[in-house]
Design a protein around this motif. Structure first.
Motif, mmCIF file in Angstrom:
data_model
loop_
_atom_site.group_PDB
_atom_site.id
_atom_site.type_symbol
_atom_site.label_atom_id
_atom_site.label_comp_id
_atom_site.label_asym_id
_atom_site.label_seq_id
_atom_site.Cartn_x
_atom_site.Cartn_y
_atom_site.Cartn_z
ATOM 1 N N THR A 91 0.653 -1.105 -0.032
ATOM 2 C CA THR A 91 0.176 -0.104 0.142
ATOM 3 C C THR A 91 0.810 1.305 0.178
ATOM 4 O O THR A 91 1.664 1.442 0.685
ATOM 5 N N LEU A 92 0.485 2.204 -0.805
ATOM 6 C CA LEU A 92 0.882 3.522 -0.923
ATOM 7 C C LEU A 92 -0.178 4.570 -0.568
ATOM 8 O O LEU A 92 -1.404 4.149 -0.901
ATOM 9 N N SER A 93 0.029 5.532 0.092
ATOM 10 C CA SER A 93 -1.016 6.764 0.245
ATOM 11 C C SER A 93 -0.389 8.058 0.016
ATOM 12 O O SER A 93 0.848 8.104 0.469
ATOM 13 N N ASP A 94 -1.556 8.984 -0.134
ATOM 14 C CA ASP A 94 -1.345 10.310 -0.259
ATOM 15 C C ASP A 94 -0.143 10.810 -1.003
ATOM 16 O O ASP A 94 0.818 11.544 -0.459
ATOM 17 N N LEU A 95 0.149 10.060 -2.256
ATOM 18 C CA LEU A 95 1.158 10.402 -2.856
ATOM 19 C C LEU A 95 0.979 11.919 -3.585
ATOM 20 O O LEU A 95 2.170 12.702 -3.784
ATOM 21 N N HIS A 96 0.146 12.492 -3.646
ATOM 22 C CA HIS A 96 -0.317 14.070 -4.004
ATOM 23 C C HIS A 96 0.698 14.334 -5.475
ATOM 24 O O HIS A 96 1.011 15.644 -5.559
ATOM 25 N N GLY A 97 0.946 13.378 -6.448
ATOM 26 C CA GLY A 97 1.898 13.894 -7.552
ATOM 27 C C GLY A 97 3.163 13.944 -7.456
ATOM 28 O O GLY A 97 3.713 14.340 -8.334
ATOM 29 N N TYR A 98 3.568 13.254 -6.168
ATOM 30 C CA TYR A 98 5.093 13.733 -5.988
ATOM 31 C C TYR A 98 6.024 12.712 -6.640
ATOM 32 O O TYR A 98 6.304 11.488 -5.914
ATOM 33 N N TYR A 111 0.040 20.847 -13.708
ATOM 34 C CA TYR A 111 -0.478 21.414 -14.910
ATOM 35 C C TYR A 111 -1.280 20.802 -15.886
ATOM 36 O O TYR A 111 -1.691 21.024 -16.820
ATOM 37 N N HIS A 112 -1.045 19.190 -15.751
ATOM 38 C CA HIS A 112 -1.476 18.201 -16.778
ATOM 39 C C HIS A 112 -2.365 17.311 -16.187
ATOM 40 O O HIS A 112 -2.705 16.217 -16.411
ATOM 41 N N ALA A 113 -3.470 18.046 -15.295
ATOM 42 C CA ALA A 113 -4.628 17.402 -14.895
ATOM 43 C C ALA A 113 -4.424 16.154 -14.120
ATOM 44 O O ALA A 113 -5.245 15.195 -14.347
ATOM 45 N N ASP A 114 -3.114 15.854 -13.553
ATOM 46 C CA ASP A 114 -2.866 14.767 -12.796
ATOM 47 C C ASP A 114 -2.766 13.538 -13.507
ATOM 48 O O ASP A 114 -2.603 12.359 -13.142
ATOM 49 N N GLU A 115 -2.572 13.740 -14.985
ATOM 50 C CA GLU A 115 -2.471 12.593 -15.728
ATOM 51 C C GLU A 115 -1.222 11.996 -15.647
ATOM 52 O O GLU A 115 -1.248 10.500 -15.576
ATOM 53 N N PRO A 116 -0.105 12.680 -15.280
ATOM 54 C CA PRO A 116 1.086 11.916 -15.011
ATOM 55 C C PRO A 116 1.101 10.772 -13.847
ATOM 56 O O PRO A 116 1.868 9.855 -14.011
ATOM 57 N N THR A 117 0.516 11.174 -12.912
ATOM 58 C CA THR A 117 0.201 10.401 -11.760
ATOM 59 C C THR A 117 -0.601 8.810 -12.316
ATOM 60 O O THR A 117 -0.283 8.062 -11.722
ATOM 61 N N THR A 145 3.937 21.088 -10.032
ATOM 62 C CA THR A 145 3.350 21.642 -11.173
ATOM 63 C C THR A 145 3.573 20.881 -12.143
ATOM 64 O O THR A 145 2.705 20.785 -13.282
ATOM 65 N N GLU A 146 4.517 19.996 -12.400
ATOM 66 C CA GLU A 146 4.840 19.223 -13.620
ATOM 67 C C GLU A 146 3.721 18.105 -13.704
ATOM 68 O O GLU A 146 3.118 17.612 -14.832
ATOM 69 N N VAL A 147 3.002 17.889 -12.713
ATOM 70 C CA VAL A 147 1.798 16.974 -12.613
ATOM 71 C C VAL A 147 0.379 17.888 -12.467
ATOM 72 O O VAL A 147 -0.445 17.538 -13.464
ATOM 73 N N GLU A 193 11.654 12.805 -16.070
ATOM 74 C CA GLU A 193 12.251 13.750 -16.868
ATOM 75 C C GLU A 193 11.212 14.303 -18.120
ATOM 76 O O GLU A 193 11.212 15.555 -18.431
ATOM 77 N N TYR A 194 10.428 13.273 -18.578
ATOM 78 C CA TYR A 194 9.458 13.783 -19.768
ATOM 79 C C TYR A 194 8.393 14.804 -18.990
ATOM 80 O O TYR A 194 8.179 15.918 -19.596
ATOM 81 N N TRP A 195 8.027 14.687 -17.895
ATOM 82 C CA TRP A 195 7.005 15.385 -17.514
ATOM 83 C C TRP A 195 7.447 16.797 -17.112
ATOM 84 O O TRP A 195 6.888 17.793 -16.959
ATOM 85 N N LEU A 196 8.578 16.600 -16.510
ATOM 86 C CA LEU A 196 9.409 18.008 -16.086
ATOM 87 C C LEU A 196 9.502 19.066 -17.222
ATOM 88 O O LEU A 196 9.261 19.929 -17.346
ATOM 89 N N ALA A 197 9.814 18.303 -18.463
ATOM 90 C CA ALA A 197 10.253 19.018 -19.578
ATOM 91 C C ALA A 197 8.906 19.614 -20.115
ATOM 92 O O ALA A 197 8.633 20.625 -20.586
#
Length: 586
Positions: free
Chosen positions: A40-47, A107-113, A103-105, A358-362
């Motif tokens: 189990t993971l919790s509360d990642l918040h896009g980190y 900005y993109h509607a949490d799709e990277p997560t 912001t890298e996450v 690296e992709y989402w940072l760019a």
């Protein structure tokens, strides 16, 4: 359930909690328990990006040593190592994987997560309060099914790090206790059953009851059902379906001391849940409070079961090891083990996840530089003697305009906290006319990232019904006497259709007269009702103004970020005049 209820003890060794009971001949004779690992993971918040500051990228071990932890490349490696050699693994997300601040996450509607969660093979995600920061439809249709909204590649459905269009989650979102107003049926599936050969594990997913009227997740059309009763209802349903091994995945937390793999006097809502929830539940995994603990607590029948929380931002992974009797299909709790593992960075980072980050940072840098509006002059947080600032007045105008775009909104006025007494300030950065350092910038241009940083924290604009007396009281609460006897000035910005004057020679609480408050040129009437637009955070009293308590008929508008960008897109913006609050001359 189990027959071993006496002489149960907790054995703690090397950070591992073992639930032990008397080894009866009947238990020993049972053929071939089925081993099921629950991670189990919790509360990642896009980190996803490895963090390096004291809050988000470290945790202390029991000796007090600071461990550098977290980041998608390291989470993936630790999961792979924990799963190695295991035939049966169930991976849970305990809520709040969305609405983070990277912001890298964001900005993109949490799709990277979602891309990350798919790649680490999450099996089921409990709905946390932040999963509902936009709307149920956003969670269900966009995050769950990949439905696009707005302009593709600008508002949603971004190309992922593999060059593929966004497709949504490969796993279900689940909550047993979030329902539509006036209904009892949950808005998403209440549980998930995972089968492992001859046995099955049922996972009941529950969401904190603070969700529906929380600050960022305020959802007037939804409601919360109580946790304990709801868990009992669906545990009984699972048993009727032949599922005896049951885990509660609860986005609600607690605190049990500073050691992330220890347990010292668990307190908080999850402690009450653990003490009262049906004994049919064999283990409880939690989130929400951002603490790490690894407890073994008695259920209402007196039998120990794990109650664990794996902290936040990918710093810990909890590992439960369940042994399930293939004849009874129930968990042999005497053989259950649990441990919280630190996601250290002394392992090789997963190369695919490194590429993802690296992709989402760019991509974040690219999105930051997109122009979204124009200014004719500086809009700043600098306040004059009356507490007005151009950014504060602009934010109030944005809230007022967003209300008029929202069905059921049409506010009479808007108010925004400029210097709140407590909590967070939504006014976060100035917008300057002169171009900044970004190569895409130009004089008068507002970039996406600049707008994002200037106002808001993913809070929705609400339009609510209040009385004129409440509006007067809120204006009086701009001056608040502190414990040391001083008076703190906590100004509220008002929308451009409002003017008011105040008298500093009068005592605190008696500085604003209704006749001196004009809304659309008409004096405030304390006895009539008004529609007011403001951030949810302000209306629920989180920044220190209590005047709005008891508001009714809430209608949710846009989040502050989107409302601000929409307002900027209307054309070149002239900084608002500072003429809405006037001190009476002595």
């Amino acid at each position: 359930m189990r027959s071993f209820r006496s002489r149960i003890a907790v054995v703690a060794a090397a950070g591992l909690v073992v639930l032990t009971g008397p080894a009866t001949a009947a238990v020993a004779a049972r053929p071939g328990p089925v081993d099921v690992q629950v991670l189990t993971l919790s509360d990642l918040h896009g980190y996803l990006t490895p963090q390096h500051n004291a809050t988000d990228g470290t945790i202390k071990d029991p000796t007090g040593k600071v461990l550098v932890v977290g980041g998608a490349p390291y989470i993936a490696t630790h999961l792979e190592r924990l799963r190695a050699g295991r035939d049966h693994t169930l991976t849970l997300a305990a809520g709040d994987f969305f609405s983070g601040w990277p912001t890298e996450v964001a900005y993109h509607a949490d799709e990277p997560t979602i891309e990350f969660m798919n790649k680490i093979k999450v099996d089921v995600a409990a709905v946390g309060n932040h999963e509902l920061d936009r709307s149920l439809e956003f969670l269900r249709d966009h995050m769950g099914k990949g439905k696009c909204f707005g302009e593709i590649g600008v508002d949603s459905c971004f190309t992922d790090s593999d060059g593929q269009p966004f497709r949504g989650a490969d796993f279900p979102f689940s909550t047993a206790n979030i329902v539509r107003k006036g209904q009892e049926r949950p808005v998403l599936p209440p549980y998930v059953i995972k089968r492992f050969g001859r046995v099955a594990v049922g996972v009941i997913n529950l969401t904190t009851v603070t969700t529906v009227e929380g600050s960022t997740s305020y959802q007037p059309g939804l409601d919360n059902l109580p946790l304990v009763e709801t868990a009992g209802k669906y545990a009984a349903e699972l048993k009727r379906r032949g599922v005896e091994a049951i885990v509660a995945n609860v986005h609600e937390g607690g605190y049990a001391g500073p050691e992330f793999d220890g347990c010292a006097n668990l307190t908080g809502p999850i402690a009450d849940f653990a003490a009262r929830a049906t004994p049919d539940i064999d283990a409880i995994v939690t989130g929400h409070w951002h603490w790490g603990f690894n407890c073994a607590l008695p259920d209402p029948a007196g039998d120990l079961r794990p109650v664990v929380e794996p902290a936040n931002h990918g710093r810990l992974i909890n590992e439960l090891n369940l042994k399930i009797d293939p004849r009874t299909r129930d968990v042999i709790r005497s053989a259950t083990t649990s441990a919280n593992h630190a996601v250290t960075r002394d392992v090789p980072p997963d190369p695919d996840m490194t590429e993802l980050v690296e992709y989402w940072l760019a991509k974040g840098a690219e999105s930051y530089a997109r122009p979204v509006g124009a200014l004719t002059g500086d809009v700043t947080r600098v306040r004059d003697a009356d507490g007005e600032s151009t950014l504060g007045n602009l934010a109030a105008d944005v809230a007022h305009a967003d209300s008029h775009r929202t069905p059921g909104g049409a506010a009479d006025l808007a108010m925004v906290a400029v210097a709140p007494v407590k909590g967070s300030n939504s006014l976060r950065a100035d917008l300057k006319f002169a171009k900044g350092a970004n190569p895409a910038d130009a004089d008068g241009t507002v970039l996406f990232g600049e707008a994002w940083a200037a106002w808001g924290y993913a809070n929705p604009v609400l339009t609510v019904s209040v009385t004129g007396a409440q509006i007067e009281q809120a204006l009086e609460q701009q001056w608040q006497t502190q414990p040391n006897g001083t008076v703190r000035f906590a100004p509220l910005a008002v929308s451009g259709n409002v003017r008011f004057s105040y008298d500093l020679s009068k005592p605190v609480g008696d500085r604003v007269l209704p006749a001196d408050v004009l809304i659309g040129g008409v004096p405030l009437d304390p006895t009539r009702g008004y529609r007011l637009a403001a951030l949810a955070y302000t209306l629920i009293g989180a920044d220190g103004y209590t005047a709005f308590a008891g508001f009714t008929d809430a209608v949710r508008g846009s989040r502050d970020y989107e409302a601000f960008r929409d307002y900027l897109a209307r054309g070149p913006l002239t900084p608002p005049a500072l003429d809405r609050a006037i001190a009476k001359q002595l």
